[in-house]
Design an enzyme around this catalytic site. Structure first.
Site, PDB file in Angstrom:
ATOM      1  N   HIS A 188       0.817  -1.225   0.000  1.00 58.67           N
ATOM      2  CA  HIS A 188       0.000   0.000   0.000  1.00 58.67           C
ATOM      3  C   HIS A 188       0.846   1.269   0.000  1.00 58.67           C
ATOM      4  O   HIS A 188       0.351   2.330  -0.324  1.00 58.67           O
ATOM      5  CB  HIS A 188      -1.050  -0.026   1.114  1.00 58.67           C
ATOM      6  N   HIS A 250       7.537  -2.049   2.376  1.00 59.99           N
ATOM      7  CA  HIS A 250       7.235  -0.620   2.224  1.00 59.99           C
ATOM      8  C   HIS A 250       8.492   0.226   1.987  1.00 59.99           C
ATOM      9  O   HIS A 250       8.571   0.989   1.036  1.00 59.99           O
ATOM     10  CB  HIS A 250       6.491  -0.088   3.453  1.00 59.99           C
TER      11      HIS A 250
HETATM   12  C1  BG6 Z   1       1.200  -2.330   7.536  1.00 63.36           C
HETATM   13  C2  BG6 Z   1       1.885  -2.970   8.710  1.00 63.36           C
HETATM   14  O1  BG6 Z   1       1.628  -2.924   6.348  1.00 63.36           O
HETATM   15  O2  BG6 Z   1       1.512  -0.947   7.502  1.00 63.36           O
HETATM   16  C3  BG6 Z   1       1.492  -2.290   9.998  1.00 63.36           C
HETATM   17  O3  BG6 Z   1       1.546  -4.345   8.764  1.00 63.36           O
HETATM   18  C4  BG6 Z   1       1.681  -0.797   9.911  1.00 63.36           C
HETATM   19  O4  BG6 Z   1       2.251  -2.817  11.074  1.00 63.36           O
HETATM   20  C5  BG6 Z   1       1.068  -0.234   8.634  1.00 63.36           C
HETATM   21  O5  BG6 Z   1       1.092  -0.208  11.039  1.00 63.36           O
HETATM   22  C6  BG6 Z   1       1.432   1.223   8.444  1.00 63.36           C
HETATM   23  O6  BG6 Z   1       0.724   1.770   7.370  1.00 63.36           O
HETATM   24  P1  BG6 Z   1       0.515   3.347   7.277  1.00 63.36           P
HETATM   25  O7  BG6 Z   1      -0.116   3.542   5.953  1.00 63.36           O
HETATM   26  O8  BG6 Z   1      -0.321   3.738   8.443  1.00 63.36           O
HETATM   27  O9  BG6 Z   1       1.883   3.950   7.382  1.00 63.36           O
END
Ligand code: BG6
Length: 479
Positions: A188, A250
């Site tokens: 994402h 990420h």
């Molecule tokens: C997820 C993780 O992929 O991303 C989580 O599994 C994390 O641990 C989250 O909290 C963070 O996403 P964002 O978009 O809030 O930075």
């Protein structure tokens, strides 16, 4: 754009991800006119035996409603929920998937798709352990059968395996049933506005083109901080740890976009080709360039073993062995239960000879409050001749009022419907990503690399700041 029926199946419909991310993203797409009631049906699938209305009520709580929501919104919510139906069944028996297929076919018929194509999207909001069996069930029971074209696509979430071997095994199992163009591996972070801006920024601006290399850049930091712990997810998290949860996917995806060469074109395959090359150029991590941490109190979660060595924090230096980046440390840092919530990219330029004021820095803040700013040296306004460090600041909230920033999932789901794979992880990318971290992960799992402790609500272990300094990062002033 394609027409015809569109069936969106959310597998794991009663789970957390579906409720918190998938359905709200679908709702936003609906509200903006991207999902037409004339074409779309949304089918939830899970094991729990509940009615359509029960599922709708569960989802309702996660959509904008009640206090603060306008009448229009409340009406949109009701109309959207009417598009949703529920089918219950197990993840490994054909019975449930046959019922699902029946529902989809009925929807397709009702939309007279004899003249249009039938599009079937399967969103896996599921634990990866059931991916292989669910893929098999879809393949056996639920593929698009229309003579008039259309497609069947699957959207899968991380974790894709736990290391190189298990990831490859999973890829092979899925790859035997679906072709790569049918598989959408979601990360994402690739749906975040400022991540999507990276290639434009780098390749459409004279400011950056000649400077983006080892001659001018001293170090790059890609940072993820969260100000809460593993709250309620300890059982899952302990199996994975911060490297598998955040860094291997990420942060590494962001690194690829920061470091890659200019692609031959903006076609998804050309972009992904360049990302793979960056990953393949990363040299093995050195122990002295890795700091792991675990926050005090992490093991108090009853689902976490008392002697867990799982890191909730990590800082590490990645080195890219190519002409552009030789010698430039890419520092990846991620932590839970820290003093703030923030994700940013910090590009620090080399010193200007004789200049004492501080280094130029270019910061891209992914969240919260999306912004880009450049730290630079200017004359302090006034009669005296002295210099200070200041900022050229592009804060999205101020500059782009009236341009709401879409949620990452919203954008990515729309891409899956449109068939654009640019912002999804290709199989060879995934493999190259696991190759980088697997040796370290195995050593952590065996307890050979230890996590040091840090206080919840702190900056993380001091050892991480020391590593940053050794890597050449110099603290600058301002924000
Ligand atoms: C997820 C993780 O992929 O991303 C989580 O599994 C994390 O641990 C989250 O909290 C963070 O996403 P964002 O978009 O809030 O930075």
């Amino acid at each position: 754009t394609e027409t015809g029926s569109l069936s969106i199946v959310v597998l794991g419909a009663s789970g957390d991800l579906a409720k918190k991310k998938t359905f709200p993203a679908l709702f936003n797409l609906y509200r903006q006119g991207f999902l037409h009631p004339d074409e779309v049906c949304i089918l939830g699938y899970a094991r729990t035996k509940i009615s359509d209305d029960e599922l709708r009520n569960r989802i309702r709580g996660y959509l904008p409603h009640g206090k603060g929501a306008s009448n229009d919104q409340a009406e949109d919510v009701s109309k959207f929920l009417q598009l949703i139906k529920y089918v219950s069944g197990s993840y490994d028996s054909e019975e449930g998937f046959h019922s699902l297929d029946k529902e989809i076919s009925a929807h397709e018929l009702s939309k007279h798709t004899a003249e249009g194509s039938s599009r079937r999207l399967f969103y896996f909001a599921l634990p990866p352990s059931v991916y292989p069996s669910v893929c098999k069930m879809i393949k056996n029971c639920c593929m698009n059968k229309s003579d008039c074209g259309g497609w069947t696509r699957i959207v899968v979430e991380k974790p894709f395996g736990k290391d190189l071997e298990s990831a490859e095994q999973l890829s092979t199992q899925i790859g035997e049933l679906f072709d790569e163009p049918q598989i959408y591996r979601i990360d994402h972070y690739l749906g975040k506005e400022l991540v999507q801006n990276l290639l434009v920024l780098r390749f459409a601006n004279r400011f950056f083109l000649p400077l983006w290399n080892r001659d001018n850049i001293d170090n790059v930091q890609i940072v993820f901080r969260e100000d809460f712990g593993t709250d309620g997810r300890g059982g899952y998290f302990d199996q994975y740890g911060i490297i598998r949860d955040i860094i291997q996917n990420h942060l590494l995806q962001v690194l690829c976009l920061v470091a890659m060469e200019k692609p031959v074109s903006l076609k998804p395959e050309h972009i992904r080709d360049e990302k793979v090359k960056v990953l393949q150029s990363v040299i093995p991590l050195k122990d002295e360039e890795v700091v792991l941490g675990q926050y005090d109190g992490y093991t108090e979660d009853p689902t976490v073993p008392d002697n867990s060595n799982t890191p909730t924090f990590a800082t590490m230096v990645l080195r890219i062995h190519n002409e552009r980046w030789e010698g430039v440390p890419f520092i990846l840092k991620a932590g839970k239960a820290l003093n703030s919530r923030k994700a940013e990219i910090r590009v620090q330029f080399k010193d200007v000879p004789g200049q004492k004021q501080g280094r130029n820095e270019f910061v891209i803040r992914l969240q919260p409050s999306e912004a880009m700013y450049m730290k630079l040296t200017v004359k302090q306004p006034g009669l005296e001749m002295s210099t200070i460090q200041s900022e050229l600041d592009l804060s999205y909230g101020q500059r782009y009022q009236g341009f709401p920033i879409p949620e990452a999932y919203e954008r990515l789901i729309l891409d899956t419907i449109r068939g654009d794979q640019q912002h999804f992880v290709r199989r060879d990318e995934l493999k190259a990503a696991w190759e980088i971290f697997t040796p370290l992960l195995h050593r952590i799992d065996r307890g050979e690399v230890k996590s040091v402790s840090y206080k919840p609500g702190s900056r993380g272990p001091v050892e991480a700041d020391q590593l940053l300094e050794r890597a050449g990062y110099v603290q600058t002033h301002g924000y």
